[in-house]
Design a protein around this motif. Structure first.
Motif, short mmCIF file in Angstrom:
data_model
loop_
_atom_site.label_atom_id
_atom_site.label_comp_id
_atom_site.label_asym_id
_atom_site.label_seq_id
_atom_site.Cartn_x
_atom_site.Cartn_y
_atom_site.Cartn_z
N ALA A 1 46.32 41.69 85.87
CA ALA A 1 45.66 43.11 85.80
C ALA A 1 45.77 43.77 84.47
O ALA A 1 45.34 45.03 84.45
CB ALA A 1 46.17 44.03 87.04
N GLY A 2 45.91 43.01 83.62
CA GLY A 2 45.95 43.60 82.03
C GLY A 2 44.46 43.99 81.62
O GLY A 2 43.85 43.13 81.58
N VAL A 3 44.31 45.25 81.17
CA VAL A 3 43.49 45.80 80.47
C VAL A 3 43.59 45.95 78.83
O VAL A 3 44.51 46.68 78.61
CB VAL A 3 42.91 46.89 81.27
CG1 VAL A 3 41.67 47.49 80.52
CG2 VAL A 3 42.71 46.66 82.59
N TYR A 4 42.81 45.44 78.19
CA TYR A 4 42.90 45.75 76.77
C TYR A 4 41.75 46.55 76.39
O TYR A 4 40.57 46.59 76.55
CB TYR A 4 42.68 44.33 75.89
CG TYR A 4 43.78 43.18 76.69
CD1 TYR A 4 44.78 43.07 75.88
CD2 TYR A 4 43.44 42.26 77.38
CE1 TYR A 4 45.67 42.31 76.33
CE2 TYR A 4 44.28 41.43 77.99
CZ TYR A 4 45.60 41.45 77.30
OH TYR A 4 46.47 40.40 77.48
N VAL A 5 42.22 47.59 75.54
CA VAL A 5 41.16 48.57 74.79
C VAL A 5 40.70 47.67 73.74
O VAL A 5 41.32 46.97 72.83
CB VAL A 5 42.04 49.68 74.06
CG1 VAL A 5 41.10 50.70 73.64
CG2 VAL A 5 42.77 50.55 75.26
N THR A 6 39.29 47.94 73.77
CA THR A 6 38.56 46.95 72.59
C THR A 6 38.65 47.59 71.27
O THR A 6 38.43 48.98 70.93
CB THR A 6 37.02 46.80 72.92
OG1 THR A 6 37.17 46.28 74.08
CG2 THR A 6 36.31 45.94 71.90
N HIS A 7 39.30 46.96 70.34
CA HIS A 7 39.65 47.72 68.83
C HIS A 7 38.74 46.84 68.01
O HIS A 7 38.85 45.62 67.70
CB HIS A 7 40.96 47.59 68.31
CG HIS A 7 42.13 48.44 69.16
ND1 HIS A 7 41.60 49.70 69.59
CD2 HIS A 7 43.13 48.04 69.61
CE1 HIS A 7 42.51 50.02 70.39
NE2 HIS A 7 43.56 49.43 70.40
N GLN B 1 47.73 48.45 82.75
CA GLN B 1 47.59 47.56 83.90
C GLN B 1 46.69 48.29 85.17
O GLN B 1 47.03 49.26 85.43
CB GLN B 1 48.91 47.18 84.59
CG GLN B 1 49.77 46.14 83.60
CD GLN B 1 49.31 44.63 83.34
OE1 GLN B 1 48.81 44.19 84.27
NE2 GLN B 1 49.74 44.23 82.12
N LEU B 2 45.87 47.35 85.88
CA LEU B 2 45.24 48.04 86.92
C LEU B 2 46.09 48.09 88.17
O LEU B 2 46.92 47.02 88.33
CB LEU B 2 44.09 47.09 86.97
CG LEU B 2 42.78 47.06 86.16
CD1 LEU B 2 41.70 46.14 86.65
CD2 LEU B 2 42.09 48.41 86.02
N GLU B 3 46.17 48.97 89.09
CA GLU B 3 46.94 48.78 89.98
C GLU B 3 46.52 47.58 91.04
O GLU B 3 47.37 47.11 91.71
CB GLU B 3 46.65 50.07 90.85
CG GLU B 3 47.03 51.53 90.12
CD GLU B 3 47.13 52.81 91.00
OE1 GLU B 3 46.54 52.60 92.11
OE2 GLU B 3 47.61 53.71 90.36
N ASN B 4 45.03 47.50 91.36
CA ASN B 4 44.78 46.24 92.12
C ASN B 4 43.59 45.26 91.37
O ASN B 4 42.92 46.01 90.50
CB ASN B 4 43.97 47.10 93.35
CG ASN B 4 44.85 47.91 94.20
OD1 ASN B 4 45.99 47.16 94.73
ND2 ASN B 4 44.51 49.08 94.27
N LEU B 5 43.55 44.12 91.75
CA LEU B 5 42.91 43.11 90.99
C LEU B 5 41.36 43.36 91.91
O LEU B 5 41.32 43.14 92.92
CB LEU B 5 43.32 41.90 91.25
CG LEU B 5 44.42 41.37 90.12
CD1 LEU B 5 45.13 39.89 90.55
CD2 LEU B 5 43.95 41.57 88.68
N PRO B 6 40.52 43.60 90.86
CA PRO B 6 39.06 43.73 91.53
C PRO B 6 38.75 42.30 92.08
O PRO B 6 38.88 41.32 91.31
CB PRO B 6 38.21 44.57 90.66
CG PRO B 6 38.92 44.07 89.19
CD PRO B 6 40.12 44.08 89.58
#
Length: 543
Positions: free
Chosen positions: A419-425, A336-341
């Protein structure tokens, strides 16, 4: 290159193949049934006769053909189809796989009828012999037309086998070994070159002997691991199966890492996966089957119908169920990002400022790909307003990691829901993660071993297809230099100067696509002869 591929692999070409499968299924009165009954009897050796013309047994011919189809696509291609088309893609993969069985039977029947048995111990066959021999008595113009079409088909075979069947495989394996275990790509290249050379220089008899042992072992190993994962995830297996059927006829909803998919995308990606995996209609596997020892051409065609069954309906299905039951395809955000860009407009696109990369358990590696799920204008692939906003890991001046976001092209500004970030698999990595979900480390080792074995088998099968093209174009005396060149290119692809597999994949797509475009008209033009022989054989065998 991309423009040529878009024409050769246009949706209408794929629909033509699908129509061919429907027609040949009905015309043959469901040849699939005879493949799984009579075909299995043939494989067990019930009709073997050592005095028949040919070089290898029915089982070895099937294994040689499968060695070229059971490959990286069974691991990574299925994962890609699910990622883009959703669970419904698996259903349409099944449908096209079943129809592909009849196409395989039809094209192998035809090639067996027209195969060259001047040397009974080393016969040759394939679409090039069908069109050349089929038109040789139809007048000078048609005879020359047949020779030209045959030559063009052979050139396409060489392009596809040297790039996709050889260099693409070696490049992927060498880079995976370097990424996972730190093995220099050249070391892997030397090992693969030695293995390949020891097999293909011995000719079709050695190829048949090796593939007859290698293919059953590698498929069994992969399926056993798949059974283990499905047992671990058995509580989600029924839901996965139900999801496949529901998503085939209704849009798949966005959940977690999956942004959603329409029925159309599910159908398109499922169809492409089945066609790419089984190679039905491309005219490649008839070259392997024509080496079979038999006096009954149709008998080998019926055996060939088992290819899509094993490759698509069994191996690809196991991969799909492992991925779906594990939940990695629609997993929750990795970090999760700390802040939404906040996005700002710049030259017709939207740009997000670089974000500090939160820590992950496995640690970041420069260049790692990630994405955010955002909402913007309608996405035709997903059927909703969800999109993937891609980024990559870069280094900051202080040595920390940043996520650098790519410009997002849209008339509407991207809206971040969270703010969820997914690693691209991508591809095989997603499959490996699915195996790891059942037993940590299983995916890393299994996929590495499977990719190595699948790649070796594909290269062996591809080398023989290229050899048959050389025999038709230049004669048997040139097969020696061809084999040396094939092995040299295996090593060259691991030197490190190839930075991406996209160029190899593009060339391979052109070769395979041209084979399909040429072979389908040949199949239809002479299909009456193949179907007449097929029905006569069934009558004589009381089937």
């Amino acid at each position: 290159m991309a423009a040529v591929n878009s024409v050769l692999w246009h949706s209408w070409v794929l629909y033509s193949l699908l129509l061919s499968g429907i027609v040949f299924t009905v015309w043959s009165r469901f040849s699939q049934f005879h493949s799984v009954t009579h075909g299995l009897q043939v494989l067990r050796g019930r009709y073997n006769d050592d005095s028949d013309p040919g070089a290898i047994s029915h089982f070895q011919a099937l294994a040689t053909a499968l060695s070229n189809t059971v490959g990286l696509g069974n691991i990574g291609g299925v994962a890609l189809a699910i990622s883009l088309g959703g669970p419904g893609a698996v259903f349409w993969m099944w449908v096209v796989g079943v129809l592909g069985m009849s196409v395989k039977t039809a094209e192998v029947n035809l090639s067996m009828l027209y195969r060259n048995t001047d040397d009974p111990d080393n016969p040759h066959g394939g679409p090039m012999w069908v069109v050349a021999r089929g038109l040789q008595d139809k007048g000078v113009v048609l005879a020359w037309t047949g020779k030209v079409v045959a030559a063009l088909f052979c050139v396409a075979v060489l392009v596809a086998t040297i790039t996709g069947g050889n260099m693409f495989q070696a490049w992927n394996v060498s880079n995976m070994a370097r990424s996972y275990f730190g093995v220099p790509t050249l070391v892997t290249g030397v090992l693969m070159t030695v293995v390949i050379s020891l097999v293909i220089i011995g000719g079709i008899k050695r190829i048949g002997a090796v593939t007859g042992r290698l293919v059953p072992v590698m498929v069994t190993l992969y399926l056993l691991a798949g059974v283990y994962v499905l047992l671990v995830n058995r509580d989600g297996l029924l839901d996965a199966l139900l999801l496949i059927f529901r998503s085939a006829f209704a849009p798949a909803e966005a959940t977690g890492a999956f942004i959603g998919g329409t029925v159309g995308t599910a159908f398109l990606f499922g169809m492409k996966r089945a066609i790419f995996s089984s190679e039905a209609g491309q005219g490649s596997s008839p070259m392997a089957h024509c080496a079979a020892k038999t006096r009954e051409p149709v008998r080998e065609g019926i055996v060939a119908g088992l290819e899509p069954l094993i490759d698509t309906l069994i191996v690809c299905t196991f991969t799909a169920l492992v991925i779906l039951s594990s939940g990695v395809w629609n997993r929750a955000a990795d970090v999760q990002l700390e802040n939404l860009p906040t996005a700002s407009e710049a030259g017709g696109s939207w740009v997000l400022p670089a974000s500090p990369a939160p820590e992950v358990a496995e640690g970041w590696v420069l260049g790692d790909a990630v994405y955010l799920v955002v909402q913007a204008e309608l996405n035709p692939l997903s059927g909703n307003h969800h999109h993937k906003l891609s980024g990559s890991i870069v280094a900051a001046d202080d040595g920390s990691f940043l996520i650098e976001w790519q410009p997002f092209v849209s008339q509407a500004p991207p809206v971040l829901n969270d703010a969820g970030v997914y690693v691209t698999h991508v591809g095989a990595v997603l499959t490996a993660k699915a195996f790891d979900s059942a037993l940590p480390g299983l995916g890393k080792w299994l996929v590495t071993i499977a990719v190595f074995m699948f790649a070796i088998s594909t290269m062996i099968g591809a080398s023989y297809y290229g050899e048959q093209a050389i025999v038709y174009l230049f004669g048997s005396r040139w097969t020696g230099p061809y084999k040396v060149l094939f092995c040299v290119l295996t090593l060259v692809s691991c030197f490190g100067f190839i930075k991406t597999d996209m160029q190899l994949d593009g060339l391979s797509g052109i070769g395979a696509g041209f084979m399909l475009v040429v072979n389908l008209p040949i199949l239809w033009l002479f299909s009456i002869h193949g179907m007449r022989a097929y029905k006569d054989y069934l009558r004589r065998m009381n089937l």
